[in-house]
Motif scaffolding. Sequence first.
Motif, PDB file in Angstrom:
ATOM      1  N   PHE A  41     -33.201 -52.049   0.078  1.00 27.99           N
ATOM      2  CA  PHE A  41     -31.936 -52.450   0.442  1.00 27.99           C
ATOM      3  C   PHE A  41     -31.616 -52.732   2.063  1.00 27.99           C
ATOM      4  CE2 PHE A  41     -31.041 -49.983  -3.423  1.00 27.99           C
ATOM      5  CZ  PHE A  41     -30.396 -50.961  -4.561  1.00 27.99           C
ATOM      6  N   THR A  42     -32.398 -51.911   2.695  1.00 24.55           N
ATOM      7  CA  THR A  42     -32.232 -51.968   4.007  1.00 24.55           C
ATOM      8  C   THR A  42     -33.000 -53.361   4.641  1.00 24.55           C
ATOM      9  OG1 THR A  42     -32.845 -49.792   4.343  1.00 24.55           O
ATOM     10  CG2 THR A  42     -33.156 -50.836   6.405  1.00 24.55           C
ATOM     11  N   SER A  76     -31.155 -40.639  -2.185  1.00 27.74           N
ATOM     12  CA  SER A  76     -31.308 -39.569  -1.273  1.00 27.74           C
ATOM     13  C   SER A  76     -30.094 -38.675  -1.836  1.00 27.74           C
ATOM     14  CB  SER A  76     -31.164 -39.867   0.243  1.00 27.74           C
ATOM     15  OG  SER A  76     -29.780 -40.154   0.466  1.00 27.74           O
ATOM     16  N   LYS A  77     -29.228 -39.174  -2.479  1.00 27.57           N
ATOM     17  CA  LYS A  77     -28.129 -38.205  -2.875  1.00 27.57           C
ATOM     18  C   LYS A  77     -27.428 -38.942  -3.948  1.00 27.57           C
ATOM     19  CE  LYS A  77     -25.688 -38.830   1.458  1.00 27.57           C
ATOM     20  NZ  LYS A  77     -27.097 -39.469   2.365  1.00 27.57           N
ATOM     21  N   LYS A 138     -26.454 -50.473   2.581  1.00 23.10           N
ATOM     22  CA  LYS A 138     -26.763 -50.392   3.989  1.00 23.10           C
ATOM     23  C   LYS A 138     -26.149 -49.174   4.454  1.00 23.10           C
ATOM     24  CE  LYS A 138     -23.395 -53.463   5.569  1.00 23.10           C
ATOM     25  NZ  LYS A 138     -23.145 -54.916   6.285  1.00 23.10           N
ATOM     26  N   THR A 139     -26.841 -48.526   5.677  1.00 20.52           N
ATOM     27  CA  THR A 139     -26.607 -47.217   6.300  1.00 20.52           C
ATOM     28  C   THR A 139     -24.920 -47.296   6.650  1.00 20.52           C
ATOM     29  OG1 THR A 139     -28.772 -47.165   7.122  1.00 20.52           O
ATOM     30  CG2 THR A 139     -26.977 -45.676   8.069  1.00 20.52           C
ATOM     31  N   THR A 236     -23.727 -39.248   6.597  1.00 20.43           N
ATOM     32  CA  THR A 236     -24.298 -40.653   6.362  1.00 20.43           C
ATOM     33  C   THR A 236     -24.714 -40.814   4.948  1.00 20.43           C
ATOM     34  OG1 THR A 236     -25.298 -40.431   8.733  1.00 20.43           O
ATOM     35  CG2 THR A 236     -26.459 -42.085   7.234  1.00 20.43           C
ATOM     36  N   LEU A 237     -24.213 -41.996   4.524  1.00 18.83           N
ATOM     37  CA  LEU A 237     -24.619 -42.527   3.261  1.00 18.83           C
ATOM     38  C   LEU A 237     -25.891 -43.540   3.484  1.00 18.83           C
ATOM     39  CD1 LEU A 237     -21.055 -43.435   1.799  1.00 18.83           C
ATOM     40  CD2 LEU A 237     -22.881 -41.560   1.040  1.00 18.83           C
ATOM     41  N   ASN A 238     -27.032 -43.163   2.771  1.00 20.95           N
ATOM     42  CA  ASN A 238     -28.120 -44.226   2.950  1.00 20.95           C
ATOM     43  C   ASN A 238     -28.241 -45.297   1.986  1.00 20.95           C
ATOM     44  OD1 ASN A 238     -29.191 -42.685   5.074  1.00 20.95           O
ATOM     45  ND2 ASN A 238     -29.542 -40.741   3.427  1.00 20.95           N
TER      46      ASN A 238
END
Length: 284
Positions: A41-42, A76-77, A138-139, A236-238
């Motif tokens: 995604f990044t 990550s979550k 995205k972040t 922060t949402l990754n």
Amino acid sequence: MKLVRFGEKGEECPGVWMGDGRILDVRALAFHIEDYNEHFFTHHGIRQLEQLLKDPGASFVEASTVRLGVPVARPSKIICVGANYADHAREFGHKIPEEPILFSKVTSALNGPNDPIRIPDGARVMDGEAELAVVIGKTAFGIREADALDYVAGYTLMNDVTERVVQKKNGQWMRGKGFDSFAPLGPFLITPDELPDPGNMTVWQTCNGRELQRANTVDMMFDVPFLIEFISRGMTLNPGDIIATGTPSGIGSARDPQVLLKSGDVVEIGVDGIGVQRNEVVSA
């Protein structure tokens, strides 16, 4: 596009659901696309998929011959929203919240969209919750509501399976909602161009063909843009993170008589425009 991951559990490969019985085998063309993970995604992965679909050398697999896994790899979550539909808050004995109630679902609870839901030893009161889920692209940190949808990679659905006795007894929700297999996700990750309005979608659940839940996301007290803004204040949402937006009323444990999940039951949940999950309930 409809992104999928296919193959045996733990060995899934990234693919694109073509809608004609085929799945584009992404890795056969692009070895550098390891999976639908944070790196994908990044690094503009969805844009790369658009190019792969035009490649004359594209390779496909028959969808009917493969298992579908969770459509996102290693988030990550998982952030969940409790009591986001007023009628569900009431049936569960909650006051109507003034701001979102958040809790986490552990990533080890993730389960394929057609995989069995396993009843843990000692479970007594267990039911499902149909939910629209959002995947971050995205972040995101300190995002304004007006810009929030720009940070969405796509939409999917999650069954927030819960053991109610454990949930209430522990004084917190994480364990009662975190058993292995308690988060079926998928089948697809739908990109936003195919789903422009997450605020107007029908969410439903059946058990053995009996309808338990049916509502529209327009009834959510806190919509997707607001949730992204609220959660990203200080957290922060990754890319690849999942936000499950809450479930409507009608859950089995709130009915009289109760409709509780037992071995042999078949649970289906759906969000119109995204897809349907079908999970059999089995003993551990």
